[in-house]
Write an enzyme that holds these catalytic residues in place. Structure first.
Site, PDB file in Angstrom:
ATOM      1  N   ALA A 164      -3.775   7.504  -5.778  1.00 33.76           N
ATOM      2  CA  ALA A 164      -2.326   7.019  -5.244  1.00 33.76           C
ATOM      3  C   ALA A 164      -2.022   5.749  -5.983  1.00 33.76           C
ATOM      4  CB  ALA A 164      -1.930   7.214  -3.896  1.00 33.76           C
TER       5      ALA A 164
ATOM      6  N   ALA B 279       0.917  -1.315   0.266  1.00 33.15           N
ATOM      7  CA  ALA B 279      -0.075  -0.029   0.064  1.00 33.15           C
ATOM      8  C   ALA B 279       0.616   0.876  -0.638  1.00 33.15           C
ATOM      9  CB  ALA B 279      -0.572  -0.454   1.250  1.00 33.15           C
ATOM     10  N   ASN B 280       0.285   2.779   0.219  1.00 28.10           N
ATOM     11  CA  ASN B 280       0.819   3.597   0.568  1.00 28.10           C
ATOM     12  C   ASN B 280       0.653   4.717   1.484  1.00 28.10           C
ATOM     13  OD1 ASN B 280      -0.930   5.788  -1.442  1.00 28.10           O
ATOM     14  ND2 ASN B 280      -0.321   3.800  -2.674  1.00 28.10           N
ATOM     15  N   ARG B 281       0.815   5.738   1.094  1.00 32.53           N
ATOM     16  CA  ARG B 281       0.201   6.631   2.702  1.00 32.53           C
ATOM     17  C   ARG B 281      -1.047   7.818   2.172  1.00 32.53           C
ATOM     18  NH1 ARG B 281       3.982   5.684   6.429  1.00 32.53           N
ATOM     19  NH2 ARG B 281       6.068   5.522   5.663  1.00 32.53           N
TER      20      ARG B 281
END
Ligand code: C5P
Length: 401
Positions: free
Chosen positions: A277, A211-213
């Site tokens: 994102a 995942a990402n932030r």
């Protein structure tokens, strides 16, 4: 602008400014609105339901548990059978209840149940208005899409204290109500928009993922803003923990491929704003069962494969929306990378932002963006993500006027 034929539910809460509500009722009716009054217990200590009802030429609602009223209209209908809910004056207490979703009297219950626009004219002592608790509640309500008129600065009626807290004048409140109900404020009425938001989760096995932030704050704010401007919005959101924006159809997805499918299924549309994102890569073959850690074995390799580029697919689609906007999260060479992306992805604008850790953009509330258009660039100052959404909304709307 006129209020001809508009039905206004006027909530009067307790405060000395309630006397101005009598004039407000007259002003609203002069402009063709019908006014249905609802008074809190506090309001009735300042003005009588008799006076309010006489000026409004309607019944005054006061009691959540009135058998007669509930039978007659009911609090849910009261909350919906109107074009606008106007609270004047709004006390600090009522704002606090609204911000926290309390519903312990008729006014707060109606406010929790309503699906109509809400306009608030606060009136309170300047110290109460300036108190951090009221500041927090004000920000929460604004984020929920509640609109405010005033308070004004000046001398308080009861204490003579000076500062911000005086209720806006009735004519100012009327103008704000007119502006809110004015259809010309809906420049995207009749248009459809697709917005992506949040991160994607790419499974490694049934319990682990890449995942990402991304928090979804910016994308959700844009979806809400386009809806507020009148567009019919489909928000395709990756996994986020923030609330759905008001008035938007939300399609929840996890993986990039699901996001692509949901976006393409929502075509045709007039506008696409791809804020998500999206993970660039996914694990080529996610394991069907949890990958076990076995003593003495080397860690398993993760073989990655590229995800579909959703923005690029939309930008080059036969059903390409009239306006395609992409985002570019960069940590270096923001402008150069953004401009290259504009070309490659077939977008009309790239909103480029620096997401280096020191900026706090990822997951934070503020953003500093550069708008890269086909002809020119524009630097916007550091702003709240909601303000970025509002300004981007105006830019998008300018293409349809
Ligand atoms: O190429 P890059 O990921 O930097 O591009 C960012 C823009 O492209 C964003 O608007 C993002 O939503 C979109 N994007 C996409 N699908 C991908 C990767 C990025 O829609 N797989």
């Amino acid at each position: 602008m006129t209020l001809q034929g508009k039905r206004i539910l006027l909530i009067i809460s307790g405060g000395i400014a309630a006397y101005k509500s009598l004039d407000l009722i007259r002003r609203l009716r002069e402009r063709g609105a019908s006014v249905r009054p609802l008074m809190t217990a506090g309001a009735q200590a300042f003005v009588t339901p008799l006076a309010v009802g006489a000026l409004a030429a309607d019944k005054v609602f006061t009691d959540l548990f009135s058998r007669e009223d509930e039978h007659d209209v009911g609090h849910i209908r009261l909350a919906r059978d109107c074009d606008l809910v106007l609270i004047a004056p709004a006390t600090a207490d009522l704002m606090a209840k609204m911000a926290h979703g309390l519903a312990d009297d008729l006014a707060s219950t109606v406010l929790l149940a309503t699906i109509r626009p809400v306009l608030v004219a606060p009136a309170m002592n300047p110290r109460m208005w300036a108190h951090p608790a009221t500041r927090r509640n004000h920000a929460t309500l604004a984020a929920d899409g509640i609109r405010f008129v005033g308070p004004a600065s000046g001398e308080m009626a009861e204490s003579g204290e000076k500062g911000e807290g005086r209720m806006a004048e009735p004519l100012e409140i009327v103008a704000a109500a007119e502006a809110l109900l004015d259809d010309s404020l809906k420049p995207l009425a009749g248009k459809t928009a697709i917005v992506t938001s949040g991160p994607t989760h790419e499974p490694i096995d049934p319990v682990r993922y890449i995942a990402n932030r991304s928090s979804g704050k910016q994308g959700h704010a844009i979806a809400g803003e386009l809806a507020r401007l009148g567009a019919e919005v489909t928000l395709v959101s990756g996994p986020v923990t923030i609330a759905d924006p008001k008035g938007v159809r939300v399609v929840r997805v996890e993986r990039a491929e699901e996001m692509r499918d949901a976006v393409l299924a929502a075509l045709p549309a007039d506008i696409a704003v791809m804020v998500a994102a999206v993970a660039d890569w996914r694990v080529e073959t996610a394991a069907g069962n949890k990958i076990k850690k076995r003593p003495g074995e080397t860690p398993p390799p993760l073989v990655l494969t590229e995800n579909p580029d959703i923005l690029k697919a939309v930008g080059h689609h036969s059903l390409r929306p009239k306006l395609v906007v992409g985002f570019a999260a960069e940590t270096q060479d923001v402008a150069e990378n953004g401009r290259a992306k504009l070309e490659r992805k077939g977008a009309d604008y790239i909103v480029a932002n620096d997401v280096s850790p020191h900026t706090g953009v990822m997951g934070g509330d503020r953003n500093t963006v550069k708008i890269i258009g086909k002809a020119s660039d524009e630097d916007w100052p550091d702003m709240d993500k909601r303000a970025v959404a509002e300004r981007l909304g105006r830019l998008i709307a300018s293409h349809f006027s």
